[in-house]
Design a protein around this motif. Sequence first.
Motif, PDB file in Angstrom:
ATOM      1  N   THR A 149      45.856 -59.976 -18.733  1.00 40.46           N
ATOM      2  CA  THR A 149      46.145 -58.552 -18.933  1.00 40.46           C
ATOM      3  C   THR A 149      46.593 -57.886 -17.638  1.00 40.46           C
ATOM      4  O   THR A 149      47.414 -56.957 -17.661  1.00 40.46           O
ATOM      5  CB  THR A 149      44.914 -57.838 -19.523  1.00 40.46           C
ATOM      6  OG1 THR A 149      44.531 -58.488 -20.740  1.00 40.46           O
ATOM      7  CG2 THR A 149      45.213 -56.378 -19.821  1.00 40.46           C
ATOM      8  N   VAL A 150      46.054 -58.330 -16.502  1.00 37.61           N
ATOM      9  CA  VAL A 150      46.535 -57.810 -15.211  1.00 37.61           C
ATOM     10  C   VAL A 150      48.014 -58.129 -15.041  1.00 37.61           C
ATOM     11  O   VAL A 150      48.824 -57.271 -14.644  1.00 37.61           O
ATOM     12  CB  VAL A 150      45.712 -58.398 -14.045  1.00 37.61           C
ATOM     13  CG1 VAL A 150      46.390 -58.082 -12.715  1.00 37.61           C
ATOM     14  CG2 VAL A 150      44.294 -57.842 -14.052  1.00 37.61           C
ATOM     15  N   VAL A 151      48.389 -59.365 -15.348  1.00 37.50           N
ATOM     16  CA  VAL A 151      49.797 -59.759 -15.260  1.00 37.50           C
ATOM     17  C   VAL A 151      50.634 -58.962 -16.249  1.00 37.50           C
ATOM     18  O   VAL A 151      51.722 -58.468 -15.909  1.00 37.50           O
ATOM     19  CB  VAL A 151      49.949 -61.275 -15.528  1.00 37.50           C
ATOM     20  CG1 VAL A 151      51.417 -61.671 -15.555  1.00 37.50           C
ATOM     21  CG2 VAL A 151      49.189 -62.079 -14.482  1.00 37.50           C
ATOM     22  N   PHE A 152      50.115 -58.817 -17.465  1.00 34.18           N
ATOM     23  CA  PHE A 152      50.812 -58.043 -18.506  1.00 34.18           C
ATOM     24  C   PHE A 152      51.022 -56.601 -18.060  1.00 34.18           C
ATOM     25  O   PHE A 152      52.114 -56.032 -18.227  1.00 34.18           O
ATOM     26  CB  PHE A 152      49.995 -58.086 -19.793  1.00 34.18           C
ATOM     27  CG  PHE A 152      50.506 -57.203 -20.895  1.00 34.18           C
ATOM     28  CD1 PHE A 152      51.656 -57.533 -21.603  1.00 34.18           C
ATOM     29  CD2 PHE A 152      49.818 -56.036 -21.239  1.00 34.18           C
ATOM     30  CE1 PHE A 152      52.116 -56.718 -22.630  1.00 34.18           C
ATOM     31  CE2 PHE A 152      50.272 -55.216 -22.259  1.00 34.18           C
ATOM     32  CZ  PHE A 152      51.425 -55.556 -22.962  1.00 34.18           C
ATOM     33  N   SER A 153      50.003 -56.010 -17.454  1.00 32.51           N
ATOM     34  CA  SER A 153      50.103 -54.624 -16.986  1.00 32.51           C
ATOM     35  C   SER A 153      51.143 -54.489 -15.876  1.00 32.51           C
ATOM     36  O   SER A 153      51.913 -53.514 -15.845  1.00 32.51           O
ATOM     37  CB  SER A 153      48.733 -54.153 -16.485  1.00 32.51           C
ATOM     38  OG  SER A 153      48.812 -52.850 -15.960  1.00 32.51           O
ATOM     39  N   THR A 154      51.180 -55.466 -14.993  1.00 30.98           N
ATOM     40  CA  THR A 154      52.157 -55.443 -13.901  1.00 30.98           C
ATOM     41  C   THR A 154      53.582 -55.516 -14.438  1.00 30.98           C
ATOM     42  O   THR A 154      54.483 -54.793 -13.969  1.00 30.98           O
ATOM     43  CB  THR A 154      51.895 -56.617 -12.938  1.00 30.98           C
ATOM     44  OG1 THR A 154      50.555 -56.538 -12.437  1.00 30.98           O
ATOM     45  CG2 THR A 154      52.870 -56.584 -11.768  1.00 30.98           C
ATOM     46  N   VAL A 155      53.776 -56.380 -15.445  1.00 29.88           N
ATOM     47  CA  VAL A 155      55.103 -56.515 -16.062  1.00 29.88           C
ATOM     48  C   VAL A 155      55.493 -55.220 -16.780  1.00 29.88           C
ATOM     49  O   VAL A 155      56.631 -54.744 -16.671  1.00 29.88           O
ATOM     50  CB  VAL A 155      55.130 -57.704 -17.032  1.00 29.88           C
ATOM     51  CG1 VAL A 155      56.438 -57.733 -17.833  1.00 29.88           C
ATOM     52  CG2 VAL A 155      54.938 -59.018 -16.283  1.00 29.88           C
ATOM     53  N   MET A 156      54.534 -54.645 -17.504  1.00 29.21           N
ATOM     54  CA  MET A 156      54.816 -53.402 -18.229  1.00 29.21           C
ATOM     55  C   MET A 156      55.119 -52.258 -17.267  1.00 29.21           C
ATOM     56  O   MET A 156      55.960 -51.389 -17.546  1.00 29.21           O
ATOM     57  CB  MET A 156      53.623 -53.037 -19.119  1.00 29.21           C
ATOM     58  CG  MET A 156      53.382 -54.008 -20.264  1.00 29.21           C
ATOM     59  SD  MET A 156      54.675 -53.948 -21.537  1.00 29.21           S
ATOM     60  CE  MET A 156      54.176 -52.475 -22.429  1.00 29.21           C
ATOM     61  N   ASP A 157      54.443 -52.235 -16.107  1.00 28.02           N
ATOM     62  CA  ASP A 157      54.721 -51.212 -15.095  1.00 28.02           C
ATOM     63  C   ASP A 157      56.130 -51.395 -14.526  1.00 28.02           C
ATOM     64  O   ASP A 157      56.868 -50.416 -14.341  1.00 28.02           O
ATOM     65  CB  ASP A 157      53.682 -51.300 -13.983  1.00 28.02           C
ATOM     66  CG  ASP A 157      53.941 -50.289 -12.877  1.00 28.02           C
ATOM     67  OD1 ASP A 157      53.668 -49.095 -13.082  1.00 28.02           O
ATOM     68  OD2 ASP A 157      54.463 -50.711 -11.814  1.00 28.02           O
ATOM     69  N   ALA A 158      56.500 -52.650 -14.276  1.00 31.84           N
ATOM     70  CA  ALA A 158      57.840 -52.927 -13.751  1.00 31.84           C
ATOM     71  C   ALA A 158      58.919 -52.533 -14.748  1.00 31.84           C
ATOM     72  O   ALA A 158      60.021 -52.117 -14.366  1.00 31.84           O
ATOM     73  CB  ALA A 158      57.966 -54.411 -13.391  1.00 31.84           C
TER      74      ALA A 158
END
Length: 313
Positions: free
Chosen positions: A187-196
């Motif tokens: 989810t941390v990775v998912f959040s980073t991608v969604m922020d980008a």
Amino acid sequence: MLHLRLIVPAELTEEVVQTVEKTVGTTHLVVLPGAARNPEGDLVLCDVTRELGHKLIADLRALGIEEHGSIAVENIDLSLSRRAEQAAQEAPGEAADAVVWEQLTEATHEESTLTITYVAFLALATMIAACGVVLDNAILIVGAMAVGPEFGPLAGICVALVQKLRRRVWRSLFTLVLGFAVAMVVTVVFSTVMDAAGLFSIAQLEAARPNTGFIYRPDWFSFVVALLAGSAGTLSLTSAKSGALVGVAISVTTVPAAANAAVAFSYGDFHQAWGSTEQLAFNLGGIILAGTLTLLAQKALWASQRGRMARRP
């Protein structure tokens, strides 16, 4: 009622039949000599009420059938038989209140196994919840709660504690902790991608969020609800009323708390991350405590009923 299919070594068949016949609440006894081929033996079939299922299975296991044959148990959804009705009347208590411990132990053992499917469901549920906390969308939060499979290992811990199965306690705990750890990292990775991609922002996370702000603000109500949910979930498992598990899943904030912690950590908001982690710990601890106490109460209740039954003239 429960249907038992037994493969019995020929030299034990008479003793098995006597055990079945002397057990209150049994009926529809069938013996087929030499019918079993792998392993070789006699096939014995019978029905027993849920109230006496655990006692009969325990007595059969004491004869060593599982070592040299097999014991298979199935739930009977419909039995049109006057003899079955009579057996149900003879048995103490009510079928819905009975606990078949062997069946419960096996079911929770399977549900608390660390598998790719389990981790995938938990990670997907956590990512759905991440969208819910950022968008302050209660519908997504409820959906994520329903998808999360974490009650399986939680129930496994409770059952293993009551049955004093130390290795299964650690096994279920390992599944629970590692599952959440992997889901939160994903989810941390998912959040980073969604922020980008411009779909998540720290402003959304740190907004007022009237619908989901409670997730990182744990209080005593969080623990109380977890206790109630843990007791309800355990009762739904032991009474075979699995439909209640959906209500249990959407009444505790385990998955949303993990999601909020992961998203907050990705943005460096350690205040929300810590609050969400506390919420997660409150819920997990409350469910385990209540589930264990509920099982202990059920075990004591049925022990007292069997004692009263044994004292009958």
